[in-house]
Write a protein that holds these residues in place. Structure first.
Motif, mmCIF file in Angstrom:
data_model
loop_
_atom_site.group_PDB
_atom_site.id
_atom_site.type_symbol
_atom_site.label_atom_id
_atom_site.label_comp_id
_atom_site.label_asym_id
_atom_site.label_seq_id
_atom_site.Cartn_x
_atom_site.Cartn_y
_atom_site.Cartn_z
ATOM 1 N N PHE A 184 3.292 3.897 0.692
ATOM 2 C CA PHE A 184 2.501 4.393 -0.260
ATOM 3 C C PHE A 184 3.430 4.360 -1.595
ATOM 4 O O PHE A 184 3.149 4.382 -2.817
ATOM 5 C CB PHE A 184 1.721 5.830 0.109
ATOM 6 N N ALA A 185 4.698 4.914 -1.471
ATOM 7 C CA ALA A 185 5.794 4.862 -2.308
ATOM 8 C C ALA A 185 5.756 3.753 -2.970
ATOM 9 O O ALA A 185 5.765 3.763 -4.469
ATOM 10 C CB ALA A 185 7.064 5.463 -1.894
ATOM 11 N N LEU A 186 5.742 2.379 -2.213
ATOM 12 C CA LEU A 186 5.631 1.012 -2.820
ATOM 13 C C LEU A 186 4.381 0.848 -3.788
ATOM 14 O O LEU A 186 4.608 0.274 -4.725
ATOM 15 C CB LEU A 186 6.070 0.163 -1.741
ATOM 16 N N ALA A 217 -2.798 -2.147 -5.156
ATOM 17 C CA ALA A 217 -1.536 -1.822 -4.900
ATOM 18 C C ALA A 217 -0.954 -1.794 -3.304
ATOM 19 O O ALA A 217 -0.266 -2.397 -3.005
ATOM 20 C CB ALA A 217 -1.133 -0.431 -5.569
ATOM 21 N N MET A 218 -2.181 -1.137 -2.554
ATOM 22 C CA MET A 218 -2.076 -1.140 -1.187
ATOM 23 C C MET A 218 -2.177 -2.325 -0.741
ATOM 24 O O MET A 218 -1.223 -2.729 0.440
ATOM 25 C CB MET A 218 -3.078 -0.354 -0.495
ATOM 26 N N GLU A 219 -2.998 -3.482 -0.851
ATOM 27 C CA GLU A 219 -3.082 -4.787 -0.462
ATOM 28 C C GLU A 219 -1.923 -5.701 -0.708
ATOM 29 O O GLU A 219 -1.449 -6.218 -0.011
ATOM 30 C CB GLU A 219 -4.521 -5.359 -1.071
ATOM 31 N N ASN A 220 -1.292 -5.297 -2.253
ATOM 32 C CA ASN A 220 0.085 -6.004 -2.379
ATOM 33 C C ASN A 220 1.087 -5.565 -1.328
ATOM 34 O O ASN A 220 1.788 -6.569 -1.046
ATOM 35 C CB ASN A 220 0.439 -5.628 -3.727
ATOM 36 N N VAL A 221 1.206 -4.366 -0.965
ATOM 37 C CA VAL A 221 2.239 -3.962 -0.271
ATOM 38 C C VAL A 221 2.106 -4.407 1.548
ATOM 39 O O VAL A 221 2.759 -4.878 2.014
ATOM 40 C CB VAL A 221 2.710 -2.569 -0.254
ATOM 41 N N LEU A 227 -0.256 11.403 -14.973
ATOM 42 C CA LEU A 227 -1.161 12.446 -14.953
ATOM 43 C C LEU A 227 -2.052 12.218 -13.819
ATOM 44 O O LEU A 227 -2.536 13.137 -13.116
ATOM 45 C CB LEU A 227 -2.229 12.172 -16.160
ATOM 46 N N TRP A 228 -2.341 10.894 -13.332
ATOM 47 C CA TRP A 228 -3.342 10.368 -12.340
ATOM 48 C C TRP A 228 -2.698 9.862 -11.207
ATOM 49 O O TRP A 228 -3.099 10.043 -9.905
ATOM 50 C CB TRP A 228 -4.367 9.535 -12.928
ATOM 51 N N ILE A 229 -1.440 9.405 -11.000
ATOM 52 C CA ILE A 229 -1.170 8.600 -9.943
ATOM 53 C C ILE A 229 0.158 9.191 -9.231
ATOM 54 O O ILE A 229 0.145 9.494 -7.973
ATOM 55 C CB ILE A 229 -0.695 7.250 -10.119
ATOM 56 N N LYS A 230 1.092 9.826 -10.383
ATOM 57 C CA LYS A 230 2.300 10.228 -9.640
ATOM 58 C C LYS A 230 2.013 11.389 -8.488
ATOM 59 O O LYS A 230 2.946 11.229 -7.559
ATOM 60 C CB LYS A 230 2.854 10.881 -10.831
ATOM 61 N N ASP A 231 1.183 12.334 -8.594
ATOM 62 C CA ASP A 231 1.149 13.449 -7.655
ATOM 63 C C ASP A 231 0.146 13.306 -6.553
ATOM 64 O O ASP A 231 0.096 14.074 -5.748
ATOM 65 C CB ASP A 231 0.832 14.355 -8.547
ATOM 66 N N ILE A 232 -0.145 11.929 -6.365
ATOM 67 C CA ILE A 232 -1.216 11.606 -5.020
ATOM 68 C C ILE A 232 -0.117 11.740 -3.959
ATOM 69 O O ILE A 232 0.965 11.194 -3.990
ATOM 70 C CB ILE A 232 -1.852 10.325 -5.263
ATOM 71 N N GLU A 233 -0.478 12.291 -2.852
ATOM 72 C CA GLU A 233 0.133 12.279 -1.887
ATOM 73 C C GLU A 233 -0.693 11.493 -0.595
ATOM 74 O O GLU A 233 -1.548 11.541 -0.238
ATOM 75 C CB GLU A 233 0.497 13.680 -1.312
ATOM 76 N N PRO A 234 0.310 10.571 0.187
ATOM 77 C CA PRO A 234 -0.099 10.124 1.455
ATOM 78 C C PRO A 234 -0.345 11.192 2.705
ATOM 79 O O PRO A 234 0.303 11.899 2.852
ATOM 80 C CB PRO A 234 0.817 9.208 1.766
ATOM 81 N N LEU A 235 -1.687 11.012 3.089
ATOM 82 C CA LEU A 235 -1.732 11.988 4.108
ATOM 83 C C LEU A 235 -1.737 11.018 5.624
ATOM 84 O O LEU A 235 -0.830 11.390 6.723
ATOM 85 C CB LEU A 235 -3.301 12.468 4.346
ATOM 86 N N SER A 236 -2.593 9.941 5.783
ATOM 87 C CA SER A 236 -2.612 9.384 7.089
ATOM 88 C C SER A 236 -3.211 7.811 6.828
ATOM 89 O O SER A 236 -3.883 7.677 5.836
ATOM 90 C CB SER A 236 -3.616 10.094 7.959
ATOM 91 N N ALA A 274 -6.957 4.409 4.641
ATOM 92 C CA ALA A 274 -5.932 5.181 4.156
ATOM 93 C C ALA A 274 -6.572 6.486 3.553
ATOM 94 O O ALA A 274 -7.581 6.649 2.663
ATOM 95 C CB ALA A 274 -5.022 4.545 3.010
ATOM 96 N N THR A 275 -5.784 7.659 3.809
ATOM 97 C CA THR A 275 -6.454 9.071 3.427
ATOM 98 C C THR A 275 -5.395 9.511 2.429
ATOM 99 O O THR A 275 -4.137 9.759 2.912
ATOM 100 C CB THR A 275 -6.768 9.964 4.420
ATOM 101 N N LEU A 276 -5.730 9.913 1.345
ATOM 102 C CA LEU A 276 -4.770 10.413 0.209
ATOM 103 C C LEU A 276 -5.333 11.884 -0.053
ATOM 104 O O LEU A 276 -6.328 12.058 -0.124
ATOM 105 C CB LEU A 276 -4.631 9.344 -1.048
ATOM 106 N N TYR A 277 -4.042 12.463 -0.580
ATOM 107 C CA TYR A 277 -4.455 14.062 -1.228
ATOM 108 C C TYR A 277 -4.220 13.990 -2.595
ATOM 109 O O TYR A 277 -3.285 13.580 -3.179
ATOM 110 C CB TYR A 277 -3.592 15.067 -0.445
ATOM 111 N N VAL A 278 -5.016 14.675 -3.211
ATOM 112 C CA VAL A 278 -5.295 14.860 -4.525
ATOM 113 C C VAL A 278 -5.267 16.625 -4.968
ATOM 114 O O VAL A 278 -5.991 17.062 -4.024
ATOM 115 C CB VAL A 278 -6.168 14.085 -5.461
ATOM 116 N N ARG A 279 -4.714 16.998 -6.026
ATOM 117 C CA ARG A 279 -4.820 18.512 -6.314
ATOM 118 C C ARG A 279 -6.173 19.161 -6.350
ATOM 119 O O ARG A 279 -6.412 20.352 -6.383
ATOM 120 C CB ARG A 279 -3.757 18.913 -7.046
ATOM 121 N N SER A 280 -6.915 18.300 -6.842
ATOM 122 C CA SER A 280 -8.288 18.988 -7.168
ATOM 123 C C SER A 280 -9.403 18.071 -7.101
ATOM 124 O O SER A 280 -9.214 16.816 -7.276
ATOM 125 C CB SER A 280 -8.468 19.464 -8.618
ATOM 126 N N GLU A 281 -10.671 18.332 -7.095
ATOM 127 C CA GLU A 281 -11.779 17.561 -7.157
ATOM 128 C C GLU A 281 -12.282 17.112 -8.198
ATOM 129 O O GLU A 281 -12.616 15.740 -8.409
ATOM 130 C CB GLU A 281 -13.153 18.372 -6.642
#
Length: 438
Positions: free
Chosen positions: A8-10, A65-69, A26-35, A41-48
């Motif tokens: 997910f970093a890539l 991006a995910m398909e590219n990696v 604003l929108w991508i940097k703080d997204i975190e990978p969960l599983s 792919a399940t990702l975490y964001v800070r608010s609904e």
């Protein structure tokens, strides 16, 4: 760090190349990978609220991006409660693996003929930060060659030797944003105190203050105050001061008054050493012929070399595929594709002009008539026409539906001003060069 985090970093780096820094932050940097389970792919964001915006505007980009990696399409799901408390929708797939990240220290900096002087100057500053001999130090060179690594290494070494030293490490764009906020809130005294009380000031990408009159004014006085107090100043730039046409002469002369050290693309032996070091951090064995293949094809950017090694490691961890020349070919193809020049769009042109003139892209597209905004809008229309060769009517549509005659008048006005004022001409040409080269 698990392998999905590295993947997910890539993917985030891919997104970064497709977005403005503001949108990415604003929108991508703080997204975190969960599983990740299979193709989900399940990702975490800070608010609904943030999740809704990302799903509406950036879900397709994240999918690409995910398909590219990974090389195959992925379904993306979001969670927005606490990641510690969240139960993943699918079981977590974990493969233990180091992320291979460099700690930006002098020990981890690979020295070669292309960067030897810059490394030596940076090390001298870190060892003797009160010596005038290397003040100011300006390190310049292209993207991905190690300027930020050296700047961070200086900070780390000085802080280790003197924990009480007041060290400020900042990107030039942050200085501009802080100054704007200080002026708006009438707290410029605090802004002055923050920067002029530093023992060491480290500024990354100083070229971005070019064209920003208020920032240059403040930095000029900050520079003088620190220099007179024998405080160390270190700057990085993507080019030497003489090539930053929008930089005031008084700042240019001060930047050139100390030590200037350039970093060139690494030679073959240095590229091999970088590949070896990155593979060592990942505990990955890369055969000699594969390392040489990579070094012979990626010659100008250290981040590209590191990116290929990371992809080889991802293939090894996820599919059990050992590094071979065939796998390296696929990885290099992906990296080169990811690093192609960003298409020159109207939006990109307007953003560059806005950055130079210290206004926003929305200001340029608006009907506002303040002098700074009007000047920026006129230059933006000229640059759009110059680079894209769009019709007059199409240019007008991009700038709030202005009619054909308004565009013609504006373009003639800019051309006349360029003939009359050589400095104005240099600013316009510098904007065009920045857009075409980056």
């Amino acid at each position: 760090m698990d392998s999905f985090s590295e993947i997910f970093a890539l993917a985030k780096e891919y997104c970064r190349g497709e977005l403005s820094e503001v949108a990415y932050g604003l929108w991508i940097k703080d997204i975190e990978p969960l599983s990740m389970d299979g193709t989900v792919a399940t990702l975490y964001v800070r608010s609904e609220f943030k999740k809704n915006i990302i799903q509406e505007k950036y879900l397709d980009l994240l999918g690409r991006a995910m398909e590219n990696v990974l090389g195959f399409p992925v379904e993306i799901r979001f969670q927005w409660d606490s990641p510690e408390a969240a139960e993943p929708e699918q079981p977590v797939v974990e493969v233990p693996v180091s992320d291979g990240s460099y700690e930006y220290t002098f020990d981890n900096f690979i020295v070669g003929p292309s960067n030897k002087f810059a490394h030596a100057a940076a090390l001298a500053v870190a060892t003797h930060p009160t010596s005038r001999q290397y003040n100011p130090l300006l390190i310049y060179g292209g993207s991905g060659l190690g300027k930020t690594h050296l700047l961070t290494a200086i900070r780390t070494e000085i802080a280790r030797a003197n924990p009480n030293a007041r060290i400020i490490y900042v990107r030039s764009e942050v200085i501009t944003n802080e100054l704007i906020a200080a002026i708006s809130s009438k707290t410029t005294d605090a802004f002055h105190e923050k920067y002029r009380s530093a023992d060491v000031l480290l500024v990354d990408d100083i070229q971005f203050i070019g064209g920003k009159e208020s920032t240059q004014e403040e930095f000029f006085h900050t520079f003088n105050a620190l220099y007179q107090d024998n405080k160390q100043i270190v700057l990085t730039s993507d080019r030497p001061p003489k090539e930053i046409k929008t930089l005031e002469d008084r700042l240019r002369s001060r930047f050139e008054s100390g030590i200037m050290a350039d970093i060139q693309p690494p030679d073959f032996e240095t590229r091999i050493a970088i590949i070896r070091r990155k593979a060592q951090l990942l505990d990955l064995q890369i055969p000699d012929d594969v390392a040489e293949y990579i070094a012979n094809r990626l010659k100008s950017n250290i981040r590209q070399l590191e990116g290929v090694v990371k992809k080889l490691n991802a293939y090894k961890q996820l599919a059990g595929t050992n590094p071979t020349i065939l796998v390296a070919q696929n990885s290099i193809r992906d990296i080169l594709s990811d690093n192609q020049p960003i298409p020159i769009t109207v939006e990109r042109i307007i953003n560059e002009v806005a950055r130079t003139y210290g206004v926003t892209a929305a200001d340029i597209r608006s009907q506002k008539r303040a002098a700074q905004i009007s000047n920026a809008r006129q230059v933006a229309m000229h640059v759009v026409r110059e680079i894209t060769q769009m019709s007059m009517s199409a240019v007008g549509e991009e700038f709030g539906g202005r009619d054909h005659s308004t565009v013609v008048y504006t373009l003639k006005k800019v051309e006349q001003e360029m003939q009359r004022d050589s400095h104005y001409k240099e600013i316009v040409e510098d904007i065009i060069n920045n857009i075409r080269e980056n």
